[in-house]
Design a protein around this motif. Structure first.
Motif, PDB file in Angstrom:
ATOM      1  N   THR A  55      33.402  41.160  46.436  1.00 49.30           N
ATOM      2  CA  THR A  55      33.161  41.849  45.041  1.00 49.30           C
ATOM      3  C   THR A  55      32.799  40.765  44.200  1.00 49.30           C
ATOM      4  N   ILE A  56      33.756  39.798  43.994  1.00 49.67           N
ATOM      5  CA  ILE A  56      33.779  38.754  43.146  1.00 49.67           C
ATOM      6  C   ILE A  56      32.669  37.979  43.363  1.00 49.67           C
ATOM      7  N   LEU A  57      32.361  37.659  44.789  1.00 47.98           N
ATOM      8  CA  LEU A  57      31.090  36.554  45.237  1.00 47.98           C
ATOM      9  C   LEU A  57      30.104  37.316  44.910  1.00 47.98           C
ATOM     10  N   THR A  58      29.844  38.796  45.122  1.00 46.81           N
ATOM     11  CA  THR A  58      28.721  39.388  44.764  1.00 46.81           C
ATOM     12  C   THR A  58      28.317  39.312  43.282  1.00 46.81           C
ATOM     13  N   ASP A  59      29.509  39.699  42.684  1.00 49.25           N
ATOM     14  CA  ASP A  59      29.303  39.935  41.012  1.00 49.25           C
ATOM     15  C   ASP A  59      28.703  38.456  40.377  1.00 49.25           C
ATOM     16  N   ALA A  60      29.310  37.260  41.173  1.00 47.74           N
ATOM     17  CA  ALA A  60      28.657  35.911  40.809  1.00 47.74           C
ATOM     18  C   ALA A  60      27.382  35.630  41.273  1.00 47.74           C
ATOM     19  N   ASP A  61      26.538  36.242  41.944  1.00 42.84           N
ATOM     20  CA  ASP A  61      25.364  36.034  42.784  1.00 42.84           C
ATOM     21  C   ASP A  61      25.403  35.007  43.686  1.00 42.84           C
ATOM     22  N   SER A  62      26.386  34.990  44.364  1.00 43.20           N
ATOM     23  CA  SER A  62      26.921  33.879  45.368  1.00 43.20           C
ATOM     24  C   SER A  62      26.306  34.458  46.735  1.00 43.20           C
ATOM     25  N   ASN A  63      25.523  33.696  47.487  1.00 43.34           N
ATOM     26  CA  ASN A  63      25.295  34.224  48.912  1.00 43.34           C
ATOM     27  C   ASN A  63      26.175  33.793  50.124  1.00 43.34           C
ATOM     28  N   ILE A  64      26.752  34.829  50.583  1.00 41.09           N
ATOM     29  CA  ILE A  64      27.801  34.649  51.662  1.00 41.09           C
ATOM     30  C   ILE A  64      26.947  34.544  52.900  1.00 41.09           C
ATOM     31  N   PHE A  65      26.851  33.198  53.482  1.00 38.39           N
ATOM     32  CA  PHE A  65      26.408  32.908  54.741  1.00 38.39           C
ATOM     33  C   PHE A  65      27.332  32.884  55.844  1.00 38.39           C
ATOM     34  N   GLY A  66      28.453  33.173  55.779  1.00 36.33           N
ATOM     35  CA  GLY A  66      29.552  33.186  56.846  1.00 36.33           C
ATOM     36  C   GLY A  66      30.986  33.468  56.419  1.00 36.33           C
ATOM     37  N   GLN A  67      31.486  34.229  57.212  1.00 34.97           N
ATOM     38  CA  GLN A  67      33.025  34.655  56.681  1.00 34.97           C
ATOM     39  C   GLN A  67      33.531  35.028  58.072  1.00 34.97           C
ATOM     40  N   GLU A  89      33.899  29.668  36.915  1.00 34.96           N
ATOM     41  CA  GLU A  89      34.603  30.786  36.642  1.00 34.96           C
ATOM     42  C   GLU A  89      34.825  31.678  37.925  1.00 34.96           C
ATOM     43  N   LEU A  90      34.091  31.554  39.291  1.00 35.32           N
ATOM     44  CA  LEU A  90      34.197  32.060  40.258  1.00 35.32           C
ATOM     45  C   LEU A  90      35.464  31.719  40.605  1.00 35.32           C
ATOM     46  N   GLU A  91      35.730  30.206  40.955  1.00 37.47           N
ATOM     47  CA  GLU A  91      36.888  29.860  41.330  1.00 37.47           C
ATOM     48  C   GLU A  91      38.082  30.501  40.608  1.00 37.47           C
ATOM     49  N   LYS A  92      38.186  30.635  39.333  1.00 38.92           N
ATOM     50  CA  LYS A  92      39.157  31.267  38.417  1.00 38.92           C
ATOM     51  C   LYS A  92      39.379  32.709  39.022  1.00 38.92           C
ATOM     52  N   LYS A  93      38.199  33.452  39.131  1.00 35.85           N
ATOM     53  CA  LYS A  93      38.804  34.764  39.668  1.00 35.85           C
ATOM     54  C   LYS A  93      39.222  34.867  41.148  1.00 35.85           C
ATOM     55  N   LEU A  94      38.743  34.108  42.076  1.00 37.28           N
ATOM     56  CA  LEU A  94      39.305  34.235  43.387  1.00 37.28           C
ATOM     57  C   LEU A  94      40.776  33.599  43.378  1.00 37.28           C
ATOM     58  N   LYS A  95      41.199  32.745  42.597  1.00 34.20           N
ATOM     59  CA  LYS A  95      42.597  32.336  42.598  1.00 34.20           C
ATOM     60  C   LYS A  95      43.262  33.494  41.930  1.00 34.20           C
ATOM     61  N   GLU A  96      42.891  34.264  40.951  1.00 34.38           N
ATOM     62  CA  GLU A  96      43.619  35.528  40.344  1.00 34.38           C
ATOM     63  C   GLU A  96      43.815  36.838  41.470  1.00 34.38           C
ATOM     64  N   ILE A  97      43.237  36.623  42.589  1.00 37.18           N
ATOM     65  CA  ILE A  97      43.357  37.926  43.534  1.00 37.18           C
ATOM     66  C   ILE A  97      44.888  37.911  43.947  1.00 37.18           C
ATOM     67  N   PRO A  98      45.295  39.111  43.522  1.00 39.21           N
ATOM     68  CA  PRO A  98      46.852  39.401  43.739  1.00 39.21           C
ATOM     69  C   PRO A  98      47.180  38.839  45.263  1.00 39.21           C
ATOM     70  N   ASN A  99      48.384  38.524  45.575  1.00 41.19           N
ATOM     71  CA  ASN A  99      49.085  38.053  46.944  1.00 41.19           C
ATOM     72  C   ASN A  99      48.292  37.233  47.525  1.00 41.19           C
ATOM     73  N   THR A 100      47.381  36.187  46.922  1.00 42.17           N
ATOM     74  CA  THR A 100      46.919  34.931  47.332  1.00 42.17           C
ATOM     75  C   THR A 100      48.105  33.956  47.545  1.00 42.17           C
ATOM     76  N   ILE A 101      48.291  33.360  48.667  1.00 37.88           N
ATOM     77  CA  ILE A 101      49.368  32.522  48.817  1.00 37.88           C
ATOM     78  C   ILE A 101      48.877  31.120  48.486  1.00 37.88           C
ATOM     79  N   LYS A 102      47.726  30.700  49.001  1.00 32.29           N
ATOM     80  CA  LYS A 102      47.033  29.311  49.092  1.00 32.29           C
ATOM     81  C   LYS A 102      45.548  29.493  48.820  1.00 32.29           C
ATOM     82  N   TYR A 103      44.882  28.836  48.024  1.00 27.60           N
ATOM     83  CA  TYR A 103      43.426  28.856  47.779  1.00 27.60           C
ATOM     84  C   TYR A 103      42.860  27.378  47.629  1.00 27.60           C
ATOM     85  N   SER A 104      42.016  27.237  48.471  1.00 33.23           N
ATOM     86  CA  SER A 104      41.143  25.985  48.615  1.00 33.23           C
ATOM     87  C   SER A 104      39.687  26.169  48.358  1.00 33.23           C
ATOM     88  N   ILE A 105      38.984  25.129  47.844  1.00 33.92           N
ATOM     89  CA  ILE A 105      37.562  25.460  47.481  1.00 33.92           C
ATOM     90  C   ILE A 105      36.993  24.042  47.932  1.00 33.92           C
TER      91      ILE A 105
END
Length: 105
Positions: A55-67, A89-105
């Motif tokens: 949802t965060i990626l879609t709202d930021a108009d990001s194209n997911i090409f692999g997951q 701002e996308l990175e900030k929102k991803l880091k704020e997802i509850p229960n995230t232990i580690k984040y890297s971009i």
């Protein structure tokens, strides 16, 4: 697209996925990673993490090409590949997802 994974249980790689020797190796290679814990009594299986990420990626108009989503008895993680440049701002929102232990971009 390159797919990397780490698992504490010895498992064969699926498709073109390459097994990393450690979680640190995985984190050094991945563009985006989200970790959550499993469903043991001592841990809570957090439902909807993948939906929140997408949802965060879609709202930021990001194209997911692999997951790639992987869970084991200790944790779960998501590796997501997106096209192009992303808004900080996308990175900030991803880091704020509850229960995230580690984040890297």
């Amino acid at each position: 697209m390159k797919v990397y994974f780490y698992d504490v249980v010895d498992k064969l790689a699926l498709g073109n996925a390459k097994k990393c020797s450690s979680l640190n190796e995985l984190l050094s290679l991945a563009d985006v990673v989200s970790l959550n814990v499993d469903g043991r009594k001592s841990n809570e299986n957090v439902k909807g993490i993948l939906a929140q990420i997408n949802t965060i990626l879609t709202d930021a108009d990001s194209n997911i090409f692999g997951q790639y989503l992987k869970k084991n008895e200790q944790l779960g993680y998501v590796i997501t590949y997106i096209d192009g440049v992303y808004n900080p701002e996308l990175e900030k929102k991803l880091k704020e997802i509850p229960n995230t232990i580690k984040y890297s971009i």
